[in-house]
Design a protein around this motif. Structure first.
Motif, PDB file in Angstrom:
ATOM      1  N   GLU A   5     -54.768  28.554 -26.460  1.00  0.00           N
ATOM      2  CA  GLU A   5     -54.703  27.094 -26.500  1.00  0.00           C
ATOM      3  C   GLU A   5     -54.278  26.529 -25.140  1.00  0.00           C
ATOM      4  OE1 GLU A   5     -51.946  27.705 -29.677  1.00  0.00           O
ATOM      5  OE2 GLU A   5     -52.942  26.108 -30.798  1.00  0.00           O
ATOM      6  N   SER A   6     -54.396  25.201 -25.009  1.00  0.00           N
ATOM      7  CA  SER A   6     -54.010  24.582 -23.741  1.00  0.00           C
ATOM      8  C   SER A   6     -52.490  24.602 -23.574  1.00  0.00           C
ATOM      9  CB  SER A   6     -54.522  23.139 -23.682  1.00  0.00           C
ATOM     10  OG  SER A   6     -53.943  22.346 -24.691  1.00  0.00           O
ATOM     11  N   THR A   7     -52.066  24.674 -22.312  1.00  0.00           N
ATOM     12  CA  THR A   7     -50.653  24.459 -21.983  1.00  0.00           C
ATOM     13  C   THR A   7     -50.385  22.966 -22.156  1.00  0.00           C
ATOM     14  OG1 THR A   7     -50.798  26.201 -20.334  1.00  0.00           O
ATOM     15  CG2 THR A   7     -48.934  24.680 -20.130  1.00  0.00           C
ATOM     16  N   ILE A   8     -49.247  22.608 -22.748  1.00  0.00           N
ATOM     17  CA  ILE A   8     -48.923  21.180 -22.892  1.00  0.00           C
ATOM     18  C   ILE A   8     -47.688  20.858 -22.056  1.00  0.00           C
ATOM     19  CG2 ILE A   8     -48.427  19.290 -24.476  1.00  0.00           C
ATOM     20  CD1 ILE A   8     -49.663  20.876 -26.714  1.00  0.00           C
ATOM     21  N   VAL A   9     -47.858  19.890 -21.137  1.00  0.00           N
ATOM     22  CA  VAL A   9     -46.757  19.458 -20.279  1.00  0.00           C
ATOM     23  C   VAL A   9     -46.414  18.006 -20.605  1.00  0.00           C
ATOM     24  CG1 VAL A   9     -46.091  18.959 -17.884  1.00  0.00           C
ATOM     25  CG2 VAL A   9     -47.300  21.075 -18.426  1.00  0.00           C
ATOM     26  N   GLY A  10     -45.157  17.748 -20.859  1.00  0.00           N
ATOM     27  CA  GLY A  10     -44.689  16.396 -21.126  1.00  0.00           C
ATOM     28  C   GLY A  10     -44.310  15.711 -19.825  1.00  0.00           C
ATOM     29  N   LEU A  11     -44.849  14.505 -19.595  1.00  0.00           N
ATOM     30  CA  LEU A  11     -44.542  13.773 -18.357  1.00  0.00           C
ATOM     31  C   LEU A  11     -43.939  12.408 -18.668  1.00  0.00           C
ATOM     32  CD1 LEU A  11     -47.718  14.604 -16.217  1.00  0.00           C
ATOM     33  CD2 LEU A  11     -45.418  15.563 -15.983  1.00  0.00           C
ATOM     34  N   THR A  12     -43.164  12.346 -19.736  1.00  0.00           N
ATOM     35  CA  THR A  12     -42.556  11.063 -20.085  1.00  0.00           C
ATOM     36  C   THR A  12     -41.156  10.937 -19.487  1.00  0.00           C
ATOM     37  OG1 THR A  12     -41.805  12.037 -22.159  1.00  0.00           O
ATOM     38  CG2 THR A  12     -43.853  10.797 -22.221  1.00  0.00           C
ATOM     39  N   GLY A  13     -40.629  12.039 -18.971  1.00  0.00           N
ATOM     40  CA  GLY A  13     -39.339  12.019 -18.271  1.00  0.00           C
ATOM     41  C   GLY A  13     -39.425  13.118 -17.238  1.00  0.00           C
ATOM     42  N   GLN A  14     -38.378  13.933 -17.141  1.00  0.00           N
ATOM     43  CA  GLN A  14     -38.489  15.126 -16.311  1.00  0.00           C
ATOM     44  C   GLN A  14     -39.644  15.972 -16.850  1.00  0.00           C
ATOM     45  OE1 GLN A  14     -36.906  16.338 -13.508  1.00  0.00           O
ATOM     46  NE2 GLN A  14     -36.367  14.164 -13.470  1.00  0.00           N
ATOM     47  N   PRO A  15     -40.547  16.463 -15.976  1.00  0.00           N
ATOM     48  CA  PRO A  15     -41.668  17.260 -16.476  1.00  0.00           C
ATOM     49  C   PRO A  15     -41.168  18.432 -17.324  1.00  0.00           C
ATOM     50  CG  PRO A  15     -41.935  16.812 -14.134  1.00  0.00           C
ATOM     51  CD  PRO A  15     -40.582  16.300 -14.521  1.00  0.00           C
ATOM     52  N   ALA A  16     -41.781  18.607 -18.492  1.00  0.00           N
ATOM     53  CA  ALA A  16     -41.294  19.613 -19.437  1.00  0.00           C
ATOM     54  C   ALA A  16     -42.441  20.420 -20.018  1.00  0.00           C
ATOM     55  CB  ALA A  16     -40.531  18.918 -20.569  1.00  0.00           C
ATOM     56  N   LEU A  17     -42.205  21.694 -20.210  1.00  0.00           N
ATOM     57  CA  LEU A  17     -43.193  22.546 -20.869  1.00  0.00           C
ATOM     58  C   LEU A  17     -43.028  22.378 -22.380  1.00  0.00           C
ATOM     59  CD1 LEU A  17     -45.357  24.814 -20.556  1.00  0.00           C
ATOM     60  CD2 LEU A  17     -43.485  26.433 -20.942  1.00  0.00           C
ATOM     61  N   LEU A  18     -44.054  21.810 -23.040  1.00  0.00           N
ATOM     62  CA  LEU A  18     -43.973  21.603 -24.489  1.00  0.00           C
ATOM     63  C   LEU A  18     -44.631  22.742 -25.252  1.00  0.00           C
ATOM     64  CD1 LEU A  18     -44.728  17.765 -24.716  1.00  0.00           C
ATOM     65  CD2 LEU A  18     -42.533  18.925 -24.503  1.00  0.00           C
ATOM     66  N   ARG A  19     -45.609  23.394 -24.606  1.00  0.00           N
ATOM     67  CA  ARG A  19     -46.234  24.571 -25.222  1.00  0.00           C
ATOM     68  C   ARG A  19     -46.867  25.405 -24.128  1.00  0.00           C
ATOM     69  NH1 ARG A  19     -51.241  23.761 -29.202  1.00  0.00           N
ATOM     70  NH2 ARG A  19     -52.400  23.500 -27.265  1.00  0.00           N
ATOM     71  N   PRO A  20     -46.554  26.696 -24.067  1.00  0.00           N
ATOM     72  CA  PRO A  20     -47.253  27.544 -23.104  1.00  0.00           C
ATOM     73  C   PRO A  20     -48.701  27.734 -23.546  1.00  0.00           C
ATOM     74  CG  PRO A  20     -45.630  28.825 -24.357  1.00  0.00           C
ATOM     75  CD  PRO A  20     -45.611  27.432 -24.916  1.00  0.00           C
ATOM     76  N   GLY A  21     -49.593  28.000 -22.605  1.00  0.00           N
ATOM     77  CA  GLY A  21     -51.001  28.155 -22.966  1.00  0.00           C
ATOM     78  C   GLY A  21     -51.824  28.606 -21.788  1.00  0.00           C
ATOM     79  N   GLY A  22     -53.068  28.117 -21.737  1.00  0.00           N
ATOM     80  CA  GLY A  22     -54.069  28.615 -20.798  1.00  0.00           C
ATOM     81  C   GLY A  22     -53.770  28.500 -19.313  1.00  0.00           C
ATOM     82  N   VAL A  23     -52.929  27.550 -18.904  1.00  0.00           N
ATOM     83  CA  VAL A  23     -52.549  27.462 -17.483  1.00  0.00           C
ATOM     84  C   VAL A  23     -51.105  27.966 -17.345  1.00  0.00           C
ATOM     85  CG1 VAL A  23     -52.185  25.970 -15.487  1.00  0.00           C
ATOM     86  CG2 VAL A  23     -54.070  25.491 -17.050  1.00  0.00           C
ATOM     87  N   ALA A  24     -50.913  28.954 -16.470  1.00  0.00           N
ATOM     88  CA  ALA A  24     -49.593  29.587 -16.365  1.00  0.00           C
ATOM     89  C   ALA A  24     -48.556  28.633 -15.778  1.00  0.00           C
ATOM     90  CB  ALA A  24     -49.691  30.843 -15.514  1.00  0.00           C
ATOM     91  N   LEU A  25     -47.350  28.802 -16.283  1.00  0.00           N
ATOM     92  CA  LEU A  25     -46.215  27.968 -15.894  1.00  0.00           C
ATOM     93  C   LEU A  25     -45.997  27.920 -14.389  1.00  0.00           C
ATOM     94  CD1 LEU A  25     -43.642  26.492 -16.864  1.00  0.00           C
ATOM     95  CD2 LEU A  25     -42.551  28.711 -17.052  1.00  0.00           C
ATOM     96  N   ASP A  26     -46.047  29.101 -13.722  1.00  0.00           N
ATOM     97  CA  ASP A  26     -45.720  29.106 -12.286  1.00  0.00           C
ATOM     98  C   ASP A  26     -46.754  28.340 -11.469  1.00  0.00           C
ATOM     99  OD1 ASP A  26     -47.584  31.018 -12.873  1.00  0.00           O
ATOM    100  OD2 ASP A  26     -46.803  32.525 -11.478  1.00  0.00           O
ATOM    101  N   ARG A  27     -47.998  28.296 -11.944  1.00  0.00           N
ATOM    102  CA  ARG A  27     -49.013  27.523 -11.216  1.00  0.00           C
ATOM    103  C   ARG A  27     -48.712  26.035 -11.323  1.00  0.00           C
ATOM    104  NH1 ARG A  27     -54.618  28.667 -13.378  1.00  0.00           N
ATOM    105  NH2 ARG A  27     -55.300  27.608 -11.474  1.00  0.00           N
ATOM    106  N   ILE A  28     -48.231  25.625 -12.485  1.00  0.00           N
ATOM    107  CA  ILE A  28     -47.890  24.206 -12.682  1.00  0.00           C
ATOM    108  C   ILE A  28     -46.680  23.851 -11.822  1.00  0.00           C
ATOM    109  CG2 ILE A  28     -47.060  22.534 -14.390  1.00  0.00           C
ATOM    110  CD1 ILE A  28     -48.696  24.180 -16.489  1.00  0.00           C
ATOM    111  N   GLU A  29     -45.691  24.730 -11.821  1.00  0.00           N
ATOM    112  CA  GLU A  29     -44.481  24.478 -11.036  1.00  0.00           C
ATOM    113  C   GLU A  29     -44.800  24.451  -9.544  1.00  0.00           C
ATOM    114  OE1 GLU A  29     -41.767  27.449 -12.606  1.00  0.00           O
ATOM    115  OE2 GLU A  29     -41.041  26.029 -14.130  1.00  0.00           O
ATOM    116  N   ALA A  30     -45.753  25.281  -9.114  1.00  0.00           N
ATOM    117  CA  ALA A  30     -46.131  25.301  -7.696  1.00  0.00           C
ATOM    118  C   ALA A  30     -46.744  23.954  -7.298  1.00  0.00           C
ATOM    119  CB  ALA A  30     -47.102  26.441  -7.425  1.00  0.00           C
ATOM    120  N   VAL A  31     -47.562  23.395  -8.169  1.00  0.00           N
ATOM    121  CA  VAL A  31     -48.206  22.110  -7.862  1.00  0.00           C
ATOM    122  C   VAL A  31     -47.180  20.977  -7.846  1.00  0.00           C
ATOM    123  CG1 VAL A  31     -49.802  20.368  -8.760  1.00  0.00           C
ATOM    124  CG2 VAL A  31     -50.499  22.763  -8.651  1.00  0.00           C
TER     125      VAL A  31
END
Ligand code: AMP
Ligand code: MG
Length: 316
Positions: A181-207
């Motif tokens: 499934e897709s990775t879900i990131v919450g951007l309503t406050g501090q960026p938050a991982l709501l569900r891990p999924g198809g895009v790896a966490l470290d790639r999101i954090e790098a961006v």
């Protein structure tokens, strides 16, 4: 439920145009994405979204992801931010969903957001999905195209095995990729991982150039199904009420004397489509809420699940 003859549509320009027409008419079409086959319905049409839940036999209402053709299309429905822009540039189209505040005039059914003031949006990468979304030119709500509790479908045959006769069509473009499934990131406050999924966490954090907030391993909040935020009215809620008592305001179902009715005809799809909007409006009256009995079959089970949660004692 009305039995459909579930058409198989090829992922050709004609098949995609037909699928888009069905979606615009408020009907349900399963379509391939790079994760799994999604069960699509027009996200602006409450009855279509209610039909998604009915077809899946889902026993509860969780917020659904709205699929759109492009980041520009997403911006018609949510408040865009700098971080959203950076993540969209890096990972869209692809298996990343962003949760952002709903924008004024968004037009999305509150059954998609489960009454929240945020919306999860995603631009899928699958060519047939993108062509379909471009043709629809609107947000398509799409959970996985399987009956509730069953395995997610990665072929049109899987979809047919589970949902034949319950949806209008399946857009068939062969097997989809991974089924993650897709990775879900919450951007309503501090960026938050709501569900891990198809895009790896470290790639999101790098961006983003920073760590995402998330619950540490072993935290009970990481259990599936518990990460979902839910809208709950402030006012106390009493279920299975034959009549209002004291200062209560009655949310009715069927032909009852009441202040607001989920469905005067006793239609569960209509009641589901109206549920969150009614709760929001009743909440503004600041009066305790009584709710008529809702039959517990079909969509009624999901409505009752949601009402029980809304009625449960709260910490805050
Ligand atoms: P699925 O459609 O099965 O991929 O699941 C969608 C998931 O997205 C749900 O389980 C929700 O937890 C999550 N989700 C969708 N919308 C929101 C939202 N507005 N806020 C938080 N989570 C959301
Ligand atoms: Mg699923």
């Amino acid at each position: 439920m009305i039995p459909y003859r579930t058409q198989n549509l090829p992922a050709t320009p004609t098949g995609i145009a037909q699928a888009a027409d069905l979606l615009r008419q408020g009907l349900l079409v399963a379509f391939p994405t790079e994760t799994v086959y999604g069960l699509g319905g027009d996200a602006r049409n409450g009855q279509a979204v209610a039909a998604i839940y009915a077809a899946k036999g889902r026993p509860s209402f969780n917020p659904l992801i709205a699929h759109v053709a492009s980041a520009e299309a997403a911006q018609r429905f949510v408040e865009w931010t700098d971080e959203a822009e950076r993540l969209a540039r890096a990972f869209w189209p692809g298996p990343l969903s962003l949760v952002l505040p709903l924008r004024a005039g968004h037009g999305v059914s509150s059954l998609v957001t489960a009454g929240l003031d945020t919306l999860a949006v995603r631009v899928p990468a699958h060519p047939a999905a993108r062509a379909l979304l471009e043709a629809v030119d609107g947000p398509v709500a799409a959970p996985s195209a399987n009956p509730s509790g069953r395995i997610s479908p990665t072929t049109a045959d899987h979809v047919r095995a589970g949902l034949d006769g319950r949806i209008s069509a399946i857009l068939d473009d062969g097997p989809c990729g991974v089924g993650l499934e897709s990775t879900i990131v919450g951007l309503t406050g501090q960026p938050a991982l709501l569900r891990p999924g198809g895009v790896a966490l470290d790639r999101i954090e790098a961006v983003l150039g920073k760590k995402l907030h998330h619950h540490s391993a072993g935290d009970p909040l990481t259990a599936p199904g518990q990460l979902q935020s839910h809208y709950a009215p402030d006012a106390p809620l009493r279920l299975n009420a034959a009549a209002p008592e004291g200062d209560e305001i009655l949310l009715g179902f069927g032909p009852v004397e009441c202040d607001m009715n989920l469905s005067r005809d006793g239609n569960l799809s209509e009641a589901a489509a109206n549920l969150f909007a009614c709760l929001h409006r009743l909440d503004q009256t600041a009066r305790p809420i009584a709710v008529s009995p809702i039959p517990d079959h079909g969509l009624g089970a999901a409505i009752n699940d949601r009402l029980r949660r809304a009625a449960a004692p709260r910490d805050t």
